[in-house]
Write a protein that holds these residues in place. Sequence first.
Motif, PDB file in Angstrom:
ATOM      1  N   PRO A 166       0.823  -1.213   0.000  1.00  0.00           N
ATOM      2  CA  PRO A 166       0.000   0.000   0.000  1.00  0.00           C
ATOM      3  C   PRO A 166       0.858   1.265   0.000  1.00  0.00           C
ATOM      4  O   PRO A 166       1.928   1.302   0.606  1.00  0.00           O
ATOM      5  CB  PRO A 166      -0.797  -0.108   1.298  1.00  0.00           C
ATOM      6  CG  PRO A 166      -0.024  -1.043   2.164  1.00  0.00           C
ATOM      7  CD  PRO A 166       0.708  -1.979   1.247  1.00  0.00           C
ATOM      8  N   ILE A 167       0.384   2.273  -0.722  1.00  0.00           N
ATOM      9  CA  ILE A 167       1.031   3.587  -0.740  1.00  0.00           C
ATOM     10  C   ILE A 167       0.041   4.589  -0.147  1.00  0.00           C
ATOM     11  O   ILE A 167      -1.082   4.718  -0.642  1.00  0.00           O
ATOM     12  CB  ILE A 167       1.361   4.035  -2.180  1.00  0.00           C
ATOM     13  CG1 ILE A 167       2.132   2.944  -2.935  1.00  0.00           C
ATOM     14  CG2 ILE A 167       2.139   5.345  -2.173  1.00  0.00           C
ATOM     15  CD1 ILE A 167       2.285   3.255  -4.439  1.00  0.00           C
ATOM     16  N   VAL A 168       0.449   5.269   0.909  1.00  0.00           N
ATOM     17  CA  VAL A 168      -0.404   6.298   1.505  1.00  0.00           C
ATOM     18  C   VAL A 168       0.212   7.645   1.169  1.00  0.00           C
ATOM     19  O   VAL A 168       1.389   7.873   1.443  1.00  0.00           O
ATOM     20  CB  VAL A 168      -0.491   6.159   3.037  1.00  0.00           C
ATOM     21  CG1 VAL A 168      -1.538   7.111   3.597  1.00  0.00           C
ATOM     22  CG2 VAL A 168      -0.800   4.729   3.435  1.00  0.00           C
ATOM     23  N   CYS A 199      -4.385   4.401  -9.608  1.00  0.00           N
ATOM     24  CA  CYS A 199      -3.315   3.452  -9.288  1.00  0.00           C
ATOM     25  C   CYS A 199      -3.372   2.950  -7.851  1.00  0.00           C
ATOM     26  O   CYS A 199      -2.383   2.448  -7.328  1.00  0.00           O
ATOM     27  CB  CYS A 199      -1.949   4.010  -9.663  1.00  0.00           C
ATOM     28  SG  CYS A 199      -1.638   5.675  -9.164  1.00  0.00           S
ATOM     29  N   GLY A 200      -4.529   3.056  -7.237  1.00  0.00           N
ATOM     30  CA  GLY A 200      -4.712   2.407  -5.934  1.00  0.00           C
ATOM     31  C   GLY A 200      -4.011   3.088  -4.783  1.00  0.00           C
ATOM     32  O   GLY A 200      -3.812   2.497  -3.721  1.00  0.00           O
ATOM     33  N   ILE A 201      -3.627   4.339  -4.984  1.00  0.00           N
ATOM     34  CA  ILE A 201      -2.984   5.075  -3.898  1.00  0.00           C
ATOM     35  C   ILE A 201      -4.035   5.490  -2.877  1.00  0.00           C
ATOM     36  O   ILE A 201      -5.122   5.933  -3.234  1.00  0.00           O
ATOM     37  CB  ILE A 201      -2.243   6.314  -4.461  1.00  0.00           C
ATOM     38  CG1 ILE A 201      -0.933   5.853  -5.106  1.00  0.00           C
ATOM     39  CG2 ILE A 201      -2.005   7.353  -3.392  1.00  0.00           C
ATOM     40  CD1 ILE A 201      -0.124   6.966  -5.713  1.00  0.00           C
ATOM     41  N   LEU A 202      -3.707   5.311  -1.608  1.00  0.00           N
ATOM     42  CA  LEU A 202      -4.609   5.714  -0.539  1.00  0.00           C
ATOM     43  C   LEU A 202      -4.285   7.153  -0.185  1.00  0.00           C
ATOM     44  O   LEU A 202      -3.233   7.438   0.380  1.00  0.00           O
ATOM     45  CB  LEU A 202      -4.412   4.806   0.673  1.00  0.00           C
ATOM     46  CG  LEU A 202      -4.602   3.312   0.370  1.00  0.00           C
ATOM     47  CD1 LEU A 202      -4.046   2.463   1.499  1.00  0.00           C
ATOM     48  CD2 LEU A 202      -6.066   2.991   0.123  1.00  0.00           C
ATOM     49  N   ARG A 203      -5.166   8.050  -0.543  1.00  0.00           N
ATOM     50  CA  ARG A 203      -4.882   9.451  -0.285  1.00  0.00           C
ATOM     51  C   ARG A 203      -5.417   9.872   1.078  1.00  0.00           C
ATOM     52  O   ARG A 203      -6.532   9.514   1.444  1.00  0.00           O
ATOM     53  CB  ARG A 203      -5.515  10.327  -1.363  1.00  0.00           C
ATOM     54  CG  ARG A 203      -5.141  11.777  -1.183  1.00  0.00           C
ATOM     55  CD  ARG A 203      -5.670  12.664  -2.278  1.00  0.00           C
ATOM     56  NE  ARG A 203      -5.055  13.984  -2.134  1.00  0.00           N
ATOM     57  CZ  ARG A 203      -5.301  15.003  -2.930  1.00  0.00           C
ATOM     58  NH1 ARG A 203      -6.125  14.864  -3.936  1.00  0.00           N
ATOM     59  NH2 ARG A 203      -4.713  16.162  -2.724  1.00  0.00           N
ATOM     60  N   VAL A 210      -9.874  -1.271   4.630  1.00  0.00           N
ATOM     61  CA  VAL A 210     -10.980  -1.679   3.764  1.00  0.00           C
ATOM     62  C   VAL A 210     -10.726  -1.186   2.340  1.00  0.00           C
ATOM     63  O   VAL A 210     -10.835  -1.935   1.370  1.00  0.00           O
ATOM     64  CB  VAL A 210     -12.320  -1.121   4.297  1.00  0.00           C
ATOM     65  CG1 VAL A 210     -13.426  -1.263   3.260  1.00  0.00           C
ATOM     66  CG2 VAL A 210     -12.705  -1.817   5.602  1.00  0.00           C
ATOM     67  N   LYS A 211     -10.334   0.076   2.233  1.00  0.00           N
ATOM     68  CA  LYS A 211     -10.116   0.674   0.916  1.00  0.00           C
ATOM     69  C   LYS A 211      -9.022  -0.092   0.160  1.00  0.00           C
ATOM     70  O   LYS A 211      -9.171  -0.413  -1.017  1.00  0.00           O
ATOM     71  CB  LYS A 211      -9.693   2.137   1.118  1.00  0.00           C
ATOM     72  CG  LYS A 211     -10.038   3.046  -0.030  1.00  0.00           C
ATOM     73  CD  LYS A 211      -9.741   4.502   0.338  1.00  0.00           C
ATOM     74  CE  LYS A 211      -9.524   5.334  -0.908  1.00  0.00           C
ATOM     75  NZ  LYS A 211      -8.913   6.638  -0.607  1.00  0.00           N
ATOM     76  N   TYR A 212      -7.956  -0.389   0.865  1.00  0.00           N
ATOM     77  CA  TYR A 212      -6.863  -1.102   0.211  1.00  0.00           C
ATOM     78  C   TYR A 212      -7.279  -2.528  -0.141  1.00  0.00           C
ATOM     79  O   TYR A 212      -6.977  -3.031  -1.223  1.00  0.00           O
ATOM     80  CB  TYR A 212      -5.612  -1.100   1.095  1.00  0.00           C
ATOM     81  CG  TYR A 212      -4.407  -1.687   0.397  1.00  0.00           C
ATOM     82  CD1 TYR A 212      -3.983  -1.162  -0.824  1.00  0.00           C
ATOM     83  CD2 TYR A 212      -3.707  -2.757   0.937  1.00  0.00           C
ATOM     84  CE1 TYR A 212      -2.885  -1.697  -1.486  1.00  0.00           C
ATOM     85  CE2 TYR A 212      -2.609  -3.297   0.280  1.00  0.00           C
ATOM     86  CZ  TYR A 212      -2.202  -2.762  -0.933  1.00  0.00           C
ATOM     87  OH  TYR A 212      -1.119  -3.294  -1.585  1.00  0.00           O
TER      88      TYR A 212
END
Lengths: 473, 473
Positions: free
Chosen positions: B244-246, B281-285, B463-465
Motif C-alpha cells: 500500500p502507498i499512503v 493506481c490504488g494510492i490511498l490518499r 478496507v479501501k486497500y
Amino acid sequence: MFNPRSIAVIGASRDPRKAGYIVFRNLVENSKRLLGYKVYPINPYAKRILGVKAYPSITKIEEDVDLAVVVVPAERVPLVLEECGEKHVKVAIILSAGFSEVGNIELEEEVKHIGTKFGIRILGPNCLGVFDSYSGVDTIFLPYFKVLPDGRRLSSLPRPKRGSISLISQSGAVGVAVLDYMASEGIGISKFISYGNKVDIDETDILEYLLYDDSTRVIMMYIENIERGRRFIEVAREVSKRKPIVVLKAGRTPSGARAVLSHTAAVAGIDKIYEAAFKMCGILRVYTLEDLMDSSKALAYQPPAKGNNIAILTDGGGAGVMASDEAETLGLKLARLDEKTRQEFRKLKSSGAIVDFAITENPIDLTGSATTEMYEICLQLLLEDPNVDGVILIVLHHVPLIVDIENLVHRCSKLIKEYGKPTTVGTIGGSEMAILLRRMFNEKCIPAYTSPERACRALAQLVKYGLYLKRFS
Amino acid sequence: MFNPRSIAVIGASRDPRKAGYIVFRNLVENSKRLLGYKVYPINPYAKRILGVKAYPSITKIEEDVDLAVVVVPAERVPLVLEECGEKHVKVAIILSAGFSEVGNIELEEEVKHIGTKFGIRILGPNCLGVFDSYSGVDTIFLPYFKVLPDGRRLSSLPRPKRGSISLISQSGAVGVAVLDYMASEGIGISKFISYGNKVDIDETDILEYLLYDDSTRVIMMYIENIERGRRFIEVAREVSKRKPIVVLKAGRTPSGARAVLSHTAAVAGIDKIYEAAFKMCGILRVYTLEDLMDSSKALAYQPPAKGNNIAILTDGGGAGVMASDEAETLGLKLARLDEKTRQEFRKLKSSGAIVDFAITENPIDLTGSATTEMYEICLQLLLEDPNVDGVILIVLHHVPLIVDIENLVHRCSKLIKEYGKPTTVGTIGGSEMAILLRRMFNEKCIPAYTSPERACRALAQLVKYGLYLKRFS
C-alpha cells in the motif's frame, strides 16, 4: 446540586469495590480538603463508614439535607426517594442503573412521579452525576487509580484541575473519558454533568444553569438527542452570546442513529434539523471527539477572532502548506499582509534579522534557519498587522537553532497576550522536546496541538465564534 | 544509496554544531554498531575527525567510494561533485542548501549537468538525504538530543526502530517530524528518503526502488508535486498491487498551492487530476498528517479487509455511536450479523456470560459491566462471523471491571491474529492506564488510537486497500 451544605449518600458502602464506597469516600475527602459540605452515609447495616456515623435512613438525620446521592439497586430507588421527599431534600442524583435503558420503563415512571410529588429535582437515573472542581462535589463512582495484578498503581481516571470549561454529557462513559483526557493534558474544568436517562433535569436545564455560573466560560456537550427543542434553542441562544457552546451531536448518520436508539433509547432525530438549530443559536458543532476537545481548549484559552483572515508562521514550509490547505478547506482566508508589514519584512531581510531566503508571503516560512528571535520579531509583525485576525504558529523544534524552547514560548506567549489576537500552535512529534514545547505553550494558555491541521481547526472555531458574536455588536 | 560499502562525507567537520559533524558522527557510530560500511571524512583542514583519518579531497582516497554525502556550502558543490565524478562515485547525496529554492537556478543546473556528465545519481540538493534503520546509513543532520540552557538533555529527533514502513518526503521538515512521531509511538521504519530539489532522483525513482525492497511493506509519502506523472502512475500501479502507498499531497487548495510555489518552487497542479491519478493506481490518499500516520500504522500492522462490512465492539455506548457515525461517513457498513452469531449472543446472555442488558446488535455494547472475558468471547464471535470483514474494538478502561489490561490485550490480540481479520482499537484518555493500554496493543501490532473516530478512519484504509486488491484477485 453543586454547592450543597449537606449531602446524604444513600447506599454508602464499606466495600472498596462498590460504587457506594467510592462516591462516599471521594465526597468525604473533598469535603475535608475544602472545608465544605457535611456528608452523611445512609446504610441500614453499618454503624460507621470511614469513621463517619451512618444512618439507616435519610429520615433519621436530624439536620437538613440539601442533596441526596442515590446508589442503591434500581428496585429500591422509589422507596429511598419517598424518604428523600419526607426529608424535604431539594435534589437527588440517582446513579443507580436498571431503568428505561434496560427496558424498565415503569420503574422509571414511578421515580419520575415521586420526584414530581415531592418537588425533588432529579438528575439521572443511570448517570455518573456531577463533578465540581470548585466545591469538591464528585459523584463519579469510578476510581482515580487502578492496581494491576503485578502491583503497579496506575492513574485511571484523574480528575482535571480547576478551570473554565464545563462538560455536559449524555453518555457517562464519554464524559469520563473526556475528563481523563483533560486531566492528562492539564486542561482545567469547572463542572461535569452526566444526566443519564434525564427523567427530570435535562441538557436544557443544565445549559441554563451554566449561563449564570461564573466559573464556566466554555460549555462542551456530548449529546445524542435533545428533548425540548424549542426551549433548548431559546436557552442556547442566550448562552452563546456570552459563552461558546461546543456540541458533539452523535447519531448524525443512519447507522449512528440506530446505535443511539440501542444506547439511550432516544430518537437521534433528523440531523439536518439539528444542524440548522445549532447554526441558528450560534452553537459550534464538531463531528469528532478530537475536535470537541481541541475546540474547547482553544475557546477556553484564547479570545474569539474578529474576522477570518489568518496568518501562518512556520519554520517548515511543508507544515505551512498543510496548514494553508486546511485553512482554506475550513473557510479561512490567508490574510493579505498590509503594505507596512511587507516593508518591515523587507527591512528584516536586509538587516539580516531574518535570513534572506525566508519566505515573507503568508504563510511566512522562517525555514530551518529559524531562531527564537526571528519567531518573536515576525510574530509581532503579524499580530500588529490590521489585516490579520488570528495566527497559526507552527514550531517544528527539530531545526538546529531552536534549542531554548522555554525562552521561545515565553517570548511568543507574551506577545500573543499583549496583542490579544487569537493564536494556536501547531507542532509535530512525540519526543521529549515536542512534549515539553506543547506543555509550556498550554500552560501559558496558548493552545498547542500535535499537527498543523489540528491547530488550524482550533483557530477556525475561534473565528467561527467571533463572527457569530459580531452579529450582536 | 542504502547499502554502500564505503561512504565519503565531503564537508565532515570537527565542530559539533555543524551538519558535517552530526552526519559524520552518526555514520561512524552506526557503522561500528552494525559492522557496516567504511566512512571517510573529507576536510582539507583536518588531519583526523573523531579519530578517523581525514582526506583533503575524495580523489585522495585509495579505495573505491560508493556513496558521497555532500555537506559543503552550495557554491563549492560543483567542484566536489566533479571530484566525485573522477573518483567514479555512483551516488551523491547533496544535503547543501542554497540552490533553486533560493532562486539559484543556474547553480542547480550546473550540479545536474555534472551528475549527467559523470553518471552520478544525485539525491537532493537541499534535502536531508536518507535514513535506513537496517544498514545504519543516516544523513539526517539534525541531532537526536538537545541540551536546554538548564542542562536538561531532551530527545529531540529520536530515530524510529526497525520496521516495515518507508517514508518518502518532499519536505525534510515534515519528514523528520514524522520520524519523531514514529519513534515516540514505537512504530518501526525501514527507509526514510528526503529528496529536496530532486535534480535527478525523484519520487518515482524512489517508489520504484521500494517496490523491490523486501524490508518495505508500506510506503508513506508527503509530496507537493509530481514531476513525471505518467511514469509515476505506471510505477505506483505496480507498487500498489504489492504494497500500500499512503499519500499526503499538499497544495490541494489554491492557498496551499500558492504556499507550495513559495516552498519548493513547484507547481502543485490541478488537484482533481492528482485525485483521479491516485485513484487509478490504488494510492490511498489522506488529507491530514494525522491520517497519514494513522493509516500507515494500520497498514503496517494489520491485513487489508476483504469487504466493507465492519463490526464495532465497545464498553461505552456513546463511543460506539461515534464510531458508527464515522464509519458511515467513510462509506463503511455496519455488518448485519449472521443468524448463528445472534444465536450465540442470546446464549451468552441466558448463560450469564454477558450481562443481559448488553446490546448485541452491531455496534455491540458490553456496557460499563464489561469484563475481559466478555470482550474475549464477543470479539471471537464477531471475528468468526462471515458477514464481518473487520472490527473496531473500543476499550474505555475506566469501567470498574477492566483492570488487568495486560490480560485483556493478550487475549484479544491472540484472537485477532488467529482469525486474521483486520482490527483497530479505539481508546480515549491520557491517563497511565490509557497510555499503557494503547502501548500494549501497538506492541502486539494491533493499532491503537486515541479516539473511536481515529480507529475507524484507520480501519477504513484497510478496507479501501483490500477492495483495491480485490480487483486483481
